[in-house]
Enzyme design. Structure first.
Site, mmCIF file in Angstrom:
data_model
loop_
_atom_site.group_PDB
_atom_site.id
_atom_site.type_symbol
_atom_site.label_atom_id
_atom_site.label_comp_id
_atom_site.label_asym_id
_atom_site.label_seq_id
_atom_site.Cartn_x
_atom_site.Cartn_y
_atom_site.Cartn_z
ATOM 1 N N GLU A 139 0.625 -1.403 -0.091
ATOM 2 C CA GLU A 139 0.068 0.265 0.111
ATOM 3 C C GLU A 139 0.843 1.278 0.104
ATOM 4 O OE1 GLU A 139 -3.061 -0.282 3.010
ATOM 5 O OE2 GLU A 139 -4.269 -1.791 1.824
ATOM 6 N N GLU A 180 -5.845 -8.659 0.402
ATOM 7 C CA GLU A 180 -6.309 -8.823 1.688
ATOM 8 C C GLU A 180 -8.027 -8.600 1.646
ATOM 9 O OE1 GLU A 180 -2.786 -6.787 4.315
ATOM 10 O OE2 GLU A 180 -4.581 -5.732 4.141
#
Length: 318
Positions: free
Chosen positions: A128, A235
């Protein structure tokens, strides 16, 4: 609710995929008391997970000597591991701190991987980083290419929030196809309906919309090369009893099971590989601050408790 009944609604305008998806797990590197896991600890983790999955992903190359400890365990237990290299600044005023974290993790993988290439499913560079704004797309691409040249027999990609793949932030990863920076072909797109404040009954819709948005945009940018790119849900998950609520998303074991039965089972039925966040509760974690500015308890995201006990039925509807 039967998975077969939700799929026509959520898949009306998404890219076609085939075959059943593969389930993996995000796996922490610390024991419940906060000590670092040893090879035997990972072997116990794997023994408990083996009936559901033989695939896990990790995040750092240096914290807790994760590669050195997990790779022998994976080889002994027949698991595959996605290793991670951290590229991310802790100090937004000094982005140069990206380099030390990358250098340390890269060095650790160069030391740990030889002899264990067969159990390394892939390497992700960055977690991220685009979402946090630590790197631009071209900068991240350079880091990925550097790692790919070091490990030519291993797939190298990245993990980021689904919206960074859907809104064009990551386009450079897929439109550049040269010897110096070949196109990135391994993508983990994180998608949490929970963090969008969605009620549990509707979470699967948000989840599918997020993943289809990321996949559709990547396919559009890649054009004729789209079939070379593997897009995986990096995720997803839901906090169980003891976790914190986020807006309309309410923590709780029953809601987590509901999301598993509709969202996770539905995504696998669609044919998309995914990593559930996470395998086990991480009871050592301190409270953090959520995107809403409130204290968040993130100790209860595991499919299993910290002592490896199942929380709910994980079978998927027929």
């Amino acid at each position: 609710m039967r998975v077969s009944s939700i799929l026509p609604f959520v898949l009306a305008a998404v890219p076609a995929v085939s075959a059943r998806g593969t389930l993996g797990f995000s796996l922490g590197d610390k024991n419940p008391d906060g000590t670092c896991k040893s090879t035997s600890d990972y072997e116990s983790d794997f023994e408990n997970l083996k009936d559901l999955s033989t695939l896990v992903r990790t995040y750092s190359g240096t914290e807790c000597d994760t590669p050195q400890n997990i790779l022998p365990a994976a080889k002994n237990k027949g698991f595959k591991v996605v290793l991670g290299i951290w590229v991310g600044s802790q100090d937004k005023s000094d982005m140069s701190t990206n380099e030390p974290s990358f250098t340390k993790d890269f060095a650790a993988l160069k030391k740990a991987i030889p002899g264990y290439e067969s159990v390394v499913e892939a390497i992700t560079v960055g977690s991220e980083t685009l979402y946090r704004g630590d790197l631009t797309g071209p900068q991240l691409h350079n880091y990925i290419s550097t790692v790919g040249k070091q490990f030519p027999s291993i797939t190298v990609g990245t993990a980021d929030s689904w919206n960074k793949f859907a809104d064009g932030t990551a386009d450079d990863l897929f439109i550049t196809d040269t010897d110096d920076n070949p196109m990135v072909t391994y993508v983990l797109a994180n998608a949490f309906a929970y963090w969008q404040g969605t009620v549990a009954d509707q979470a699967y819709k948000t989840y599918f919309d997020d993943m289809s948005g990321a996949m559709t945009h990547i396919q559009k940018v890649a054009g004729n090369n789209a079939d070379k790119i593997r897009v995986i849900n990096g995720e997803t998950g839901w906090p169980t009893d003891g976790g914190s609520d986020y807006e309309a998303a309410k923590a709780g074991t029953k809601n987590a099971e509901k999301f598993w039965k509709t969202g996770v089972c539905g995504m696998l039925a669609w044919g998309v590989d995914l990593f559930y966040f996470e395998a086990y509760d991480e009871s050592w974690k301190p409270d953090s601050t959520g995107d809403n500015g409130k204290a968040m308890n993130e100790k209860h995201w595991g499919l299993y408790t910290a002592d490896r006990k199942s929380k709910f039925d994980t079978s998927c509807p027929k």
